[in-house]
Design a protein around this motif. Sequence first.
Motif, PDB file in Angstrom:
ATOM      1  N   LYS A  73       3.253  55.955 -26.505  1.00  0.00           N
ATOM      2  CA  LYS A  73       2.604  57.028 -25.772  1.00  0.00           C
ATOM      3  C   LYS A  73       1.109  56.991 -26.031  1.00  0.00           C
ATOM      4  O   LYS A  73       0.634  56.228 -26.867  1.00  0.00           O
ATOM      5  N   ASP A  74       0.396  57.796 -25.288  1.00  0.00           N
ATOM      6  CA  ASP A  74      -1.053  57.861 -25.372  1.00  0.00           C
ATOM      7  C   ASP A  74      -1.640  56.464 -25.138  1.00  0.00           C
ATOM      8  O   ASP A  74      -1.154  55.727 -24.285  1.00  0.00           O
ATOM      9  N   SER A  75      -2.668  56.101 -25.892  1.00  0.00           N
ATOM     10  CA  SER A  75      -3.327  54.809 -25.652  1.00  0.00           C
ATOM     11  C   SER A  75      -2.393  53.638 -25.947  1.00  0.00           C
ATOM     12  O   SER A  75      -2.531  52.567 -25.342  1.00  0.00           O
ATOM     13  N   ASP A  76      -1.424  53.818 -26.838  1.00  0.00           N
ATOM     14  CA  ASP A  76      -0.459  52.739 -27.111  1.00  0.00           C
ATOM     15  C   ASP A  76       0.355  52.393 -25.862  1.00  0.00           C
ATOM     16  O   ASP A  76       0.716  51.236 -25.653  1.00  0.00           O
ATOM     17  N   ALA A  77       0.656  53.405 -25.031  1.00  0.00           N
ATOM     18  CA  ALA A  77       1.403  53.149 -23.792  1.00  0.00           C
ATOM     19  C   ALA A  77       0.577  52.287 -22.841  1.00  0.00           C
ATOM     20  O   ALA A  77       1.079  51.322 -22.265  1.00  0.00           O
ATOM     21  N   VAL A  78      -0.694  52.619 -22.694  1.00  0.00           N
ATOM     22  CA  VAL A  78      -1.572  51.849 -21.814  1.00  0.00           C
ATOM     23  C   VAL A  78      -1.671  50.403 -22.310  1.00  0.00           C
ATOM     24  O   VAL A  78      -1.536  49.454 -21.535  1.00  0.00           O
ATOM     25  N   LEU A  79      -1.865  50.241 -23.607  1.00  0.00           N
ATOM     26  CA  LEU A  79      -1.995  48.894 -24.167  1.00  0.00           C
ATOM     27  C   LEU A  79      -0.682  48.114 -24.064  1.00  0.00           C
ATOM     28  O   LEU A  79      -0.693  46.901 -23.834  1.00  0.00           O
ATOM     29  N   ALA A  80       0.452  48.800 -24.201  1.00  0.00           N
ATOM     30  CA  ALA A  80       1.750  48.139 -24.059  1.00  0.00           C
ATOM     31  C   ALA A  80       1.939  47.625 -22.629  1.00  0.00           C
ATOM     32  O   ALA A  80       2.481  46.536 -22.417  1.00  0.00           O
ATOM     33  N   ILE A  81       1.476  48.404 -21.665  1.00  0.00           N
ATOM     34  CA  ILE A  81       1.579  47.964 -20.270  1.00  0.00           C
ATOM     35  C   ILE A  81       0.747  46.706 -20.047  1.00  0.00           C
ATOM     36  O   ILE A  81       1.241  45.708 -19.521  1.00  0.00           O
ATOM     37  N   TYR A  82      -0.503  46.751 -20.457  1.00  0.00           N
ATOM     38  CA  TYR A  82      -1.361  45.577 -20.257  1.00  0.00           C
ATOM     39  C   TYR A  82      -0.821  44.359 -21.010  1.00  0.00           C
ATOM     40  O   TYR A  82      -0.864  43.242 -20.497  1.00  0.00           O
ATOM     41  N   ALA A  83      -0.295  44.561 -22.206  1.00  0.00           N
ATOM     42  CA  ALA A  83       0.275  43.447 -22.973  1.00  0.00           C
ATOM     43  C   ALA A  83       1.461  42.827 -22.239  1.00  0.00           C
ATOM     44  O   ALA A  83       1.680  41.620 -22.321  1.00  0.00           O
ATOM     45  N   GLY A  84       2.196  43.638 -21.499  1.00  0.00           N
ATOM     46  CA  GLY A  84       3.361  43.148 -20.777  1.00  0.00           C
ATOM     47  C   GLY A  84       3.064  42.507 -19.442  1.00  0.00           C
ATOM     48  O   GLY A  84       3.946  41.906 -18.832  1.00  0.00           O
ATOM     49  N   PRO A  88      -4.547  37.583 -16.866  1.00  0.00           N
ATOM     50  CA  PRO A  88      -5.586  37.890 -17.847  1.00  0.00           C
ATOM     51  C   PRO A  88      -5.488  39.309 -18.418  1.00  0.00           C
ATOM     52  O   PRO A  88      -6.198  39.660 -19.345  1.00  0.00           O
ATOM     53  N   TRP A  89      -4.597  40.119 -17.859  1.00  0.00           N
ATOM     54  CA  TRP A  89      -4.506  41.540 -18.244  1.00  0.00           C
ATOM     55  C   TRP A  89      -4.098  41.718 -19.696  1.00  0.00           C
ATOM     56  O   TRP A  89      -4.483  42.699 -20.330  1.00  0.00           O
TER      57      TRP A  89
END
Length: 136
Positions: A73-84, A88-89
Amino acid sequence: MNRNDAAGPIIVFDAECILCTANAQFVLKHDHNRTFRLASMQKEVGAALYRRFGIDPANPESMIVVAGDRLFKDSDAVLAIYAGLGWPWKAVAALRFIPRVLRDPAYRWLARNRYRLFGRRDACWVPSSGDADRML
């Protein structure tokens, strides 16, 4: 983020929020491996996932990503999406080096003010028929 179950992680988002739906559209466009599924917090699956993790679906503080029993959740959710999303994302996930204590307040401020800053739809966003199978 690793794919923890056969069906893939679920992004729960606000389908009335213009910023949130833009993010969902971005994921659908750039998730070439079809890793993520999406659930609107306004629908039963999304609301149930919020409740499962103790978040009020009528007043969520965060978009969430659920991968098996794991919650981002929070910024970890955003980073998890980009990591997945792959390259280049995936490079955006390097922002994890910034401490959560700095990342999360910025995310929460944006989440609290999302309607005022970006607007709200009168009706929930619905994806194209080609992506309907990815919506829960």
